[in-house]
Design a protein around this motif. Structure first.
Motif, PDB file in Angstrom:
ATOM      1  N   ASP A   1      11.778 -65.299  56.568  1.00 34.52           N
ATOM      2  CA  ASP A   1      10.429 -64.737  56.398  1.00 34.52           C
ATOM      3  C   ASP A   1       9.869 -64.237  57.721  1.00 34.52           C
ATOM      4  O   ASP A   1       9.128 -63.253  57.783  1.00 34.52           O
ATOM      5  CB  ASP A   1       9.500 -65.796  55.804  1.00 34.52           C
ATOM      6  CG  ASP A   1       9.886 -66.105  54.360  1.00 34.52           C
ATOM      7  OD1 ASP A   1      10.548 -65.240  53.739  1.00 34.52           O
ATOM      8  OD2 ASP A   1       9.540 -67.187  53.865  1.00 34.52           O
ATOM      9  N   LEU A   2      10.221 -64.953  58.819  1.00 33.73           N
ATOM     10  CA  LEU A   2       9.691 -64.562  60.136  1.00 33.73           C
ATOM     11  C   LEU A   2      10.323 -63.262  60.632  1.00 33.73           C
ATOM     12  O   LEU A   2       9.686 -62.478  61.329  1.00 33.73           O
ATOM     13  CB  LEU A   2       9.921 -65.686  61.145  1.00 33.73           C
ATOM     14  CG  LEU A   2       9.169 -66.994  60.860  1.00 33.73           C
ATOM     15  CD1 LEU A   2       9.514 -68.033  61.918  1.00 33.73           C
ATOM     16  CD2 LEU A   2       7.665 -66.753  60.828  1.00 33.73           C
ATOM     17  N   SER A   3      11.596 -63.065  60.265  1.00 36.30           N
ATOM     18  CA  SER A   3      12.279 -61.872  60.760  1.00 36.30           C
ATOM     19  C   SER A   3      12.154 -60.683  59.816  1.00 36.30           C
ATOM     20  O   SER A   3      12.610 -59.587  60.133  1.00 36.30           O
ATOM     21  CB  SER A   3      13.757 -62.175  60.985  1.00 36.30           C
ATOM     22  OG  SER A   3      14.385 -62.457  59.750  1.00 36.30           O
ATOM     23  N   HIS A   4      11.549 -60.868  58.638  1.00 35.44           N
ATOM     24  CA  HIS A   4      11.446 -59.783  57.670  1.00 35.44           C
ATOM     25  C   HIS A   4      10.544 -58.667  58.210  1.00 35.44           C
ATOM     26  O   HIS A   4       9.440 -58.912  58.693  1.00 35.44           O
ATOM     27  CB  HIS A   4      10.890 -60.336  56.360  1.00 35.44           C
ATOM     28  CG  HIS A   4      10.736 -59.284  55.312  1.00 35.44           C
ATOM     29  ND1 HIS A   4      11.795 -58.526  54.879  1.00 35.44           N
ATOM     30  CD2 HIS A   4       9.648 -58.866  54.608  1.00 35.44           C
ATOM     31  CE1 HIS A   4      11.375 -57.679  53.959  1.00 35.44           C
ATOM     32  NE2 HIS A   4      10.078 -57.864  53.786  1.00 35.44           N
ATOM     33  N   MET A   5      11.012 -57.463  58.122  1.00 32.92           N
ATOM     34  CA  MET A   5      10.279 -56.268  58.565  1.00 32.92           C
ATOM     35  C   MET A   5       9.945 -56.314  60.053  1.00 32.92           C
ATOM     36  O   MET A   5       8.984 -55.690  60.512  1.00 32.92           O
ATOM     37  CB  MET A   5       8.985 -56.094  57.748  1.00 32.92           C
ATOM     38  CG  MET A   5       9.226 -55.902  56.247  1.00 32.92           C
ATOM     39  SD  MET A   5      10.154 -54.401  55.907  1.00 32.92           S
ATOM     40  CE  MET A   5       8.918 -53.195  56.342  1.00 32.92           C
ATOM     41  N   ARG A   6      10.702 -57.081  60.833  1.00 29.96           N
ATOM     42  CA  ARG A   6      10.520 -57.094  62.288  1.00 29.96           C
ATOM     43  C   ARG A   6      11.561 -56.188  62.927  1.00 29.96           C
ATOM     44  O   ARG A   6      12.689 -56.105  62.463  1.00 29.96           O
ATOM     45  CB  ARG A   6      10.682 -58.521  62.827  1.00 29.96           C
ATOM     46  CG  ARG A   6       9.649 -59.513  62.296  1.00 29.96           C
ATOM     47  CD  ARG A   6       8.331 -59.399  63.047  1.00 29.96           C
ATOM     48  NE  ARG A   6       7.390 -60.435  62.612  1.00 29.96           N
ATOM     49  CZ  ARG A   6       7.290 -61.619  63.197  1.00 29.96           C
ATOM     50  NH1 ARG A   6       8.106 -61.922  64.195  1.00 29.96           N
ATOM     51  NH2 ARG A   6       6.399 -62.498  62.780  1.00 29.96           N
ATOM     52  N   ARG A   7      11.191 -55.558  63.965  1.00 28.55           N
ATOM     53  CA  ARG A   7      12.171 -54.726  64.667  1.00 28.55           C
ATOM     54  C   ARG A   7      13.018 -55.597  65.567  1.00 28.55           C
ATOM     55  O   ARG A   7      12.581 -56.641  66.041  1.00 28.55           O
ATOM     56  CB  ARG A   7      11.465 -53.651  65.494  1.00 28.55           C
ATOM     57  CG  ARG A   7      10.633 -54.177  66.665  1.00 28.55           C
ATOM     58  CD  ARG A   7       9.953 -53.039  67.375  1.00 28.55           C
ATOM     59  NE  ARG A   7       9.167 -53.488  68.501  1.00 28.55           N
ATOM     60  CZ  ARG A   7       9.636 -53.660  69.738  1.00 28.55           C
ATOM     61  NH1 ARG A   7      10.924 -53.428  69.979  1.00 28.55           N
ATOM     62  NH2 ARG A   7       8.866 -54.056  70.717  1.00 28.55           N
ATOM     63  N   GLU A   8      14.208 -55.152  65.840  1.00 30.94           N
ATOM     64  CA  GLU A   8      15.093 -55.876  66.726  1.00 30.94           C
ATOM     65  C   GLU A   8      14.633 -55.679  68.175  1.00 30.94           C
ATOM     66  O   GLU A   8      14.259 -54.576  68.585  1.00 30.94           O
ATOM     67  CB  GLU A   8      16.527 -55.395  66.554  1.00 30.94           C
ATOM     68  CG  GLU A   8      17.090 -55.682  65.167  1.00 30.94           C
ATOM     69  CD  GLU A   8      18.525 -55.223  65.064  1.00 30.94           C
ATOM     70  OE1 GLU A   8      19.015 -54.654  66.051  1.00 30.94           O
ATOM     71  OE2 GLU A   8      19.133 -55.432  63.997  1.00 30.94           O
ATOM     72  N   ASN A   9      14.665 -56.760  68.920  1.00 33.19           N
ATOM     73  CA  ASN A   9      14.209 -56.697  70.304  1.00 33.19           C
ATOM     74  C   ASN A   9      15.163 -57.512  71.167  1.00 33.19           C
ATOM     75  O   ASN A   9      15.868 -58.397  70.682  1.00 33.19           O
ATOM     76  CB  ASN A   9      12.785 -57.258  70.417  1.00 33.19           C
ATOM     77  CG  ASN A   9      12.103 -56.722  71.674  1.00 33.19           C
ATOM     78  OD1 ASN A   9      12.730 -56.026  72.461  1.00 33.19           O
ATOM     79  ND2 ASN A   9      10.827 -57.055  71.850  1.00 33.19           N
ATOM     80  N   SER A  10      15.178 -57.212  72.415  1.00 30.75           N
ATOM     81  CA  SER A  10      16.044 -57.939  73.345  1.00 30.75           C
ATOM     82  C   SER A  10      15.375 -57.979  74.716  1.00 30.75           C
ATOM     83  O   SER A  10      14.570 -57.104  75.069  1.00 30.75           O
ATOM     84  CB  SER A  10      17.419 -57.264  73.450  1.00 30.75           C
ATOM     85  OG  SER A  10      17.270 -55.947  73.930  1.00 30.75           O
ATOM     86  N   THR A  11      15.683 -59.036  75.476  1.00 31.51           N
ATOM     87  CA  THR A  11      15.157 -59.188  76.843  1.00 31.51           C
ATOM     88  C   THR A  11      16.306 -59.497  77.778  1.00 31.51           C
ATOM     89  O   THR A  11      17.372 -59.929  77.352  1.00 31.51           O
ATOM     90  CB  THR A  11      14.119 -60.335  76.912  1.00 31.51           C
ATOM     91  OG1 THR A  11      14.756 -61.545  76.490  1.00 31.51           O
ATOM     92  CG2 THR A  11      12.921 -60.035  76.013  1.00 31.51           C
ATOM     93  N   GLN A  12      16.053 -59.261  79.041  1.00 34.39           N
ATOM     94  CA  GLN A  12      17.071 -59.517  80.053  1.00 34.39           C
ATOM     95  C   GLN A  12      16.495 -60.486  81.091  1.00 34.39           C
ATOM     96  O   GLN A  12      15.367 -60.311  81.566  1.00 34.39           O
ATOM     97  CB  GLN A  12      17.500 -58.207  80.710  1.00 34.39           C
ATOM     98  CG  GLN A  12      18.590 -58.389  81.747  1.00 34.39           C
ATOM     99  CD  GLN A  12      19.053 -57.060  82.313  1.00 34.39           C
ATOM    100  OE1 GLN A  12      18.655 -56.021  81.813  1.00 34.39           O
ATOM    101  NE2 GLN A  12      19.847 -57.111  83.347  1.00 34.39           N
ATOM    102  N   VAL A  13      17.230 -61.514  81.419  1.00 31.07           N
ATOM    103  CA  VAL A  13      16.778 -62.516  82.391  1.00 31.07           C
ATOM    104  C   VAL A  13      17.872 -62.676  83.441  1.00 31.07           C
ATOM    105  O   VAL A  13      19.022 -62.257  83.256  1.00 31.07           O
ATOM    106  CB  VAL A  13      16.501 -63.872  81.703  1.00 31.07           C
ATOM    107  CG1 VAL A  13      15.392 -63.742  80.668  1.00 31.07           C
ATOM    108  CG2 VAL A  13      17.773 -64.394  81.025  1.00 31.07           C
ATOM    109  N   TYR A  14      17.460 -63.263  84.553  1.00 29.47           N
ATOM    110  CA  TYR A  14      18.414 -63.590  85.603  1.00 29.47           C
ATOM    111  C   TYR A  14      18.887 -65.013  85.394  1.00 29.47           C
ATOM    112  O   TYR A  14      18.095 -65.942  85.281  1.00 29.47           O
ATOM    113  CB  TYR A  14      17.756 -63.474  86.985  1.00 29.47           C
ATOM    114  CG  TYR A  14      17.444 -62.056  87.367  1.00 29.47           C
ATOM    115  CD1 TYR A  14      16.151 -61.532  87.201  1.00 29.47           C
ATOM    116  CD2 TYR A  14      18.426 -61.240  87.892  1.00 29.47           C
ATOM    117  CE1 TYR A  14      15.861 -60.231  87.551  1.00 29.47           C
ATOM    118  CE2 TYR A  14      18.149 -59.930  88.233  1.00 29.47           C
ATOM    119  CZ  TYR A  14      16.866 -59.430  88.069  1.00 29.47           C
ATOM    120  OH  TYR A  14      16.598 -58.139  88.408  1.00 29.47           O
ATOM    121  N   LEU A  15      20.176 -65.193  85.312  1.00 31.46           N
ATOM    122  CA  LEU A  15      20.730 -66.520  85.095  1.00 31.46           C
ATOM    123  C   LEU A  15      20.562 -67.363  86.362  1.00 31.46           C
ATOM    124  O   LEU A  15      20.645 -66.842  87.486  1.00 31.46           O
ATOM    125  CB  LEU A  15      22.208 -66.410  84.722  1.00 31.46           C
ATOM    126  CG  LEU A  15      22.508 -65.648  83.434  1.00 31.46           C
ATOM    127  CD1 LEU A  15      24.025 -65.557  83.231  1.00 31.46           C
ATOM    128  CD2 LEU A  15      21.855 -66.331  82.252  1.00 31.46           C
TER     129      LEU A  15
END
Length: 591
Positions: free
Chosen positions: A529-543
């Motif tokens: 339900d939380l991901s329904h009709m949500r756009r895909e997103n991504s982030t980048q972090v420094y390990l």
């Protein structure tokens, strides 16, 4: 005697019989000679049985169903166009004059394939050239020459259909269409005429069959009439008429089918032409994707009209040629003779005989071991395959008559074959011993050979088929010889390299293992339900990095252990508590 010797003897006999007949003024084919093998019978021009057999042989050798006839006609057309196609596809023009020559050949091919006009008519050639230039200008010849042979042939067919559609459209607008006949109008007039001709001949057959049947019944009931009519070949004449009737029914069915198809094609042609007019509407520029399919549709419909003309001509020729085999009726039974013979005889038609028996029906309870079929208890009752061409199974062998069977009385199913009867009494008699009457019918067919085909008894004479068929295939069919030549192109297809080809066995094993591992890898996905009709997103972090620091080392020393005691916490005899703290810890310098 060996097989070759037997074939030689049969050929000699057939040849001698044919020569004997020709010497006495009767020209007969070798096929007919092989079928009858009797000079005396072949020369008997007053024998209805011989006329019937001639009719059957002619029909078997010349009749073809609609699909076979059209397929053969298209094959012949392709054969006639093959030299022109070969000249076009094999040519490799190098100068402009040679290119123009090939283009003229393309014009000729388009004209010949369409069949709309003569190649010698200058006006027709000019019209075809103008239509071709509108869809295939001469400047496109360079691209055309570079194509493969197969693609050239396909493009030639497409060009022929486009040009045909354009010419038909121009004819509709009265701006061309020279030498194009109005095939729909011709068919609308010719098909009813041909149908009427077949129908008239069929009505004559019905009338004669009813009269001959009435005469034969009167002979069986009256001995005096039997003596009077015994010299007439009534049974043979009846079989001749019934066979002619059966063939005419086939031709009439074809004529009705043609009429139905032409009616549908007329509607489609008018609709397609109107759609093309609405699409063009005097526009200067038109998208080819819109009009080209319509031109092709017009061409295909016109080809169907041409096919119907071919079928109509074939139908007319078959009808006219079959008529000669029934002329013996007028010789044996002139109208005045037949009228005198029918005095005092009641003539019933097939329809009247069926109506008289519509109220009667077989009682199934009277038979324990017989299976009867009725319309209300049998699926596809009208499509059952009835033996003896639908004639009464009892009347053929017992009375030698071809009476129409009435399925409403009941259809007897015996050994997976269905039989009908002309009366309830005949059905009861036949059902008592079907095998006996079936054998009687076979004997009657042996006596009158024309009944084998009329009653469709070929399965009863299957033991004659292998030898007769082998000799017919080897002896009767002429060997066709002709001079022909073929040319095989070198490298007609462009070279191809398969990059995925691998010859190394171990490399193939490695790929197989890889594929086997992939088969066990599964990819799963789910949606909440939380991901329904949500756009895909991504982030980048420094390990985070693995880092460390160095400090001084830790050390320790021993110190005295604290020892402190408390006294007097539990109380005593006095009411007050006095606590005494005693520190017994040793000093640091003592350690």
């Amino acid at each position: 005697m060996s097989c070759d010797q037997a074939e030689s003897v049969i050929k000699k006999i057939i040849r001698e019989i044919g020569q004997e007949c020709a010497a006495q003024g009767q020209a007969v084919s070798e096929t007919l000679v092989a079928f009858v093998l009797c000079v005396t019978r072949l020369l008997d021009t007053t024998n209805p049985s011989l006329s019937t057999i001639k009719m059957q042989v002619y029909f078997d050798m010349n009749y073809a169903n609609r699909a076979e006839l059209l397929s053969e006609q298209h094959r012949v057309l392709e054969g006639r166009l093959a030299p022109v196609v070969r000249d076009i596809t094999d040519s490799r023009p190098r100068v402009q004059e040679e290119v123009e020559n090939v283009y003229r050949k393309v014009v000729s091919y388009v004209l010949l394939r369409s069949g709309l006009g003569s190649p010698t008519d200058i006006e027709v050639v000019r019209e075809v050239t103008a239509a071709l230039q509108s869809v295939f200008p001469q400047t496109e010849m360079i691209t055309f020459i570079s194509l493969s042979k197969k693609n050239k042939e396909q493009q030639l067919k497409n060009l022929a259909m486009l040009v045909t559609g354009i010419r038909l459209y121009n004819k509709e607008r009265r701006k061309g269409g020279s030498s194009i006949d109005d095939l729909p109008a011709i068919l609308n007039e010719a098909i009813p005429s041909a149908t009427r001709a077949v129908d008239e001949s069929l009505n004559t057959c019905h009338k004669l069959a009813h009269q001959y049947t009435a005469l034969l019944e009167s002979m069986q009931e009256d001995q005096h009439r039997y003596t009077q009519l015994s010299s007439f070949k009534l049974k043979e004449a009846l079989f001749n008429v019934r066979q002619y009737e059966a063939f005419l029914c086939i031709l009439l069915s074809d004529a009705i089918t043609s009429a139905q198809e032409v009616e549908k094609m007329n509607v489609q042609f008018v609709v397609t032409m109107e759609q093309l007019k609405n699409t063009v509407q005097n526009k200067v520029s038109i998208d080819t994707k819109e009009v080209f399919p319509l031109f092709v549709a017009l061409s295909n419909l016109w080809t169907s009209f041409q096919d119907q003309i071919l079928l109509l001509n074939f139908l007319t020729d078959m009808t006219n040629n079959l008529q000669q085999f029934s002329e013996i009726q007028s010789q044996l039974f002139p109208e005045e003779v037949l009228t005198s013979l029918l005095e005092g005889v009641t003539v019933k038609s097939d329809e009247e005989r069926i109506r008289e028996t519509m109220g009667t029906r077989v009682n199934v309870s009277d038979f324990k071991n017989q299976e009867w079929l009725f319309p209300e208890t049998t699926d596809n009752f009208d499509q059952l395959l009835i033996q003896y061409h639908g004639f009464c199974a009892h009347a053929i062998g017992v009375r030698g008559l071809t009476l129409p069977g009435n399925p409403a009385i009941g259809i007897l199913k015996h050994k997976e074959r269905c039989y009908v009867f002309s009366s309830k009494e005949a059905a009861y008699i036949f059902a008592q011993d079907p095998d006996k009457f079936i054998q009687l019918n076979i004997e009657k067919a042996k006596e009158h050979a024309e009944l084998i085909q009329l009653l469709e008894l070929r399965h009863q004479f299957e033991y004659l088929a292998p030898y007769a068929q082998a000799n017919a295939d080897k002896c009767l069919k002429p060997t066709t010889k002709c001079d022909s030549s073929t040319q095989t192109d070198t490298h007609i297809l462009p070279p191809t390299i398969v990059t995925s080809y691998e010859w190394n066995e171990w490399e193939l094993r490695r790929k197989a293992i890889k594929l086997a591992n992939l088969r066990r890898k599964l990819t799963r996905a789910m949606q909440t339900d939380l991901s329904h009709m949500r756009r895909e997103n991504s982030t980048q972090v420094y390990l985070p990095k693995d880092v460390s620091t160095q400090t001084k080392r830790d050390n320790s020393s021993n110190v005295p252990r604290p020892q402190i005691f408390l006294e007097g916490l539990q109380g005593g005899s006095s009411p007050t508590t006095h606590m005494v703290k005693v520190d017994l810890t040793r000093a640091v310098d003592e350690t």
